[in-house]
Write a protein that holds these residues in place. Sequence first.
Motif, mmCIF file in Angstrom:
data_model
loop_
_atom_site.group_PDB
_atom_site.id
_atom_site.type_symbol
_atom_site.label_atom_id
_atom_site.label_comp_id
_atom_site.label_asym_id
_atom_site.label_seq_id
_atom_site.Cartn_x
_atom_site.Cartn_y
_atom_site.Cartn_z
ATOM 1 N N MET A 9 0.803 -1.139 0.032
ATOM 2 C CA MET A 9 -0.052 -0.081 0.027
ATOM 3 C C MET A 9 0.836 1.058 -0.162
ATOM 4 N N LYS A 10 0.325 2.322 -0.825
ATOM 5 C CA LYS A 10 1.443 3.415 -1.029
ATOM 6 C C LYS A 10 1.049 4.259 0.044
ATOM 7 N N GLU A 11 1.956 4.972 0.862
ATOM 8 C CA GLU A 11 1.850 5.790 1.973
ATOM 9 C C GLU A 11 1.722 7.091 1.392
ATOM 10 N N THR A 12 0.611 7.919 1.868
ATOM 11 C CA THR A 12 0.286 9.188 1.671
ATOM 12 C C THR A 12 1.355 10.273 2.097
ATOM 13 N N GLN A 13 1.837 11.273 1.225
ATOM 14 C CA GLN A 13 2.840 12.150 1.709
ATOM 15 C C GLN A 13 1.884 13.301 2.578
ATOM 16 N N LYS A 14 2.308 13.632 3.581
ATOM 17 C CA LYS A 14 1.612 14.938 4.237
ATOM 18 C C LYS A 14 1.737 16.254 3.521
ATOM 19 N N THR A 15 0.696 17.122 3.366
ATOM 20 C CA THR A 15 1.108 18.009 2.725
ATOM 21 C C THR A 15 1.428 19.243 3.963
ATOM 22 N N GLU A 16 2.493 20.110 3.542
ATOM 23 C CA GLU A 16 3.011 21.070 4.689
ATOM 24 C C GLU A 16 1.561 22.379 4.872
ATOM 25 N N ARG A 17 1.380 22.267 6.064
ATOM 26 C CA ARG A 17 0.110 23.452 6.500
ATOM 27 C C ARG A 17 0.982 24.852 6.283
ATOM 28 N N ILE A 18 -0.125 25.450 5.586
ATOM 29 C CA ILE A 18 0.193 27.114 5.326
ATOM 30 C C ILE A 18 -0.947 27.860 5.925
ATOM 31 N N ARG A 19 -0.596 28.970 6.552
ATOM 32 C CA ARG A 19 -1.628 30.042 6.923
ATOM 33 C C ARG A 19 -2.404 30.319 5.915
ATOM 34 N N ILE A 20 -3.672 30.231 6.075
ATOM 35 C CA ILE A 20 -4.671 30.539 5.036
ATOM 36 C C ILE A 20 -4.877 32.111 5.093
ATOM 37 N N PRO A 21 -4.514 32.820 3.796
ATOM 38 C CA PRO A 21 -4.712 34.143 3.789
ATOM 39 C C PRO A 21 -5.872 34.760 4.265
ATOM 40 N N PRO A 22 -6.078 36.038 5.019
ATOM 41 C CA PRO A 22 -7.373 36.451 5.155
ATOM 42 C C PRO A 22 -8.515 36.722 3.810
ATOM 43 N N ALA A 23 -7.851 36.967 2.857
ATOM 44 C CA ALA A 23 -8.979 37.213 1.692
ATOM 45 C C ALA A 23 -9.395 35.796 1.214
ATOM 46 N N VAL A 24 -8.654 34.774 1.587
ATOM 47 C CA VAL A 24 -9.032 33.292 1.004
ATOM 48 C C VAL A 24 -10.033 32.943 1.944
ATOM 49 N N ARG A 25 -9.910 33.127 3.463
ATOM 50 C CA ARG A 25 -10.845 32.683 4.371
ATOM 51 C C ARG A 25 -12.152 33.432 3.998
ATOM 52 N N GLU A 26 -12.021 34.745 3.773
ATOM 53 C CA GLU A 26 -13.365 35.325 3.579
ATOM 54 C C GLU A 26 -14.014 34.700 2.277
ATOM 55 N N TYR A 27 -13.257 34.494 0.993
ATOM 56 C CA TYR A 27 -13.786 33.936 -0.070
ATOM 57 C C TYR A 27 -14.419 32.662 0.330
ATOM 58 N N VAL A 28 -13.932 31.882 0.874
ATOM 59 C CA VAL A 28 -14.557 30.460 1.386
ATOM 60 C C VAL A 28 -15.958 30.786 2.126
ATOM 61 N N ILE B 36 -12.477 27.478 8.739
ATOM 62 C CA ILE B 36 -12.107 26.980 7.476
ATOM 63 C C ILE B 36 -11.266 25.362 7.563
ATOM 64 N N ASP B 37 -11.802 24.682 6.991
ATOM 65 C CA ASP B 37 -11.366 23.239 7.004
ATOM 66 C C ASP B 37 -10.784 22.648 5.739
ATOM 67 N N HIS B 38 -10.023 21.891 5.972
ATOM 68 C CA HIS B 38 -9.537 21.144 4.691
ATOM 69 C C HIS B 38 -10.426 19.868 4.513
ATOM 70 N N ILE B 39 -11.135 19.746 3.240
ATOM 71 C CA ILE B 39 -12.121 18.933 2.989
ATOM 72 C C ILE B 39 -11.353 17.438 3.172
ATOM 73 N N ILE B 40 -9.975 17.207 2.266
ATOM 74 C CA ILE B 40 -9.228 16.065 2.372
ATOM 75 C C ILE B 40 -8.147 16.406 3.292
ATOM 76 N N PRO B 41 -8.054 16.105 4.434
ATOM 77 C CA PRO B 41 -7.090 16.669 5.628
ATOM 78 C C PRO B 41 -5.662 16.580 4.965
ATOM 79 N N LEU B 42 -4.775 17.395 5.481
ATOM 80 C CA LEU B 42 -3.432 17.498 4.892
ATOM 81 C C LEU B 42 -2.657 16.139 5.525
#
Length: 83
Positions: A1-20, A42-48
């Motif tokens: 089974m292939k191991e999933t690589q964890k994506t680096e968490r970044i700070r979500i910019p205020p403009a993106v938060r407001e858009y979502v 704000i949540d990641h649909i598919i977790p990092l």
Amino acid sequence: MKETQKTERIRIPPAVREYVFQRDNCQCKACGKTQLETELNIDHIIPLARGGSNDISNLQTLCRTCNQSKKHHFDSRFKRHYS
């Protein structure tokens, strides 16, 4: 089974938060509560941790309760309800 690589968490910019929030009508995508009823996050649909991205298409609005109950596991109840 292939191991999933964890994506680096970044700070979500205020403009993106407001858009979502606006795209999701300031409403939890899981339970439907609005910002007048609860604190929204704000949540990641598919977790990092499961290889999800920081792309705007992988972000959704969830209330604090739904977000905390989701944790890092993918739960089929948490789906995109928009196109």
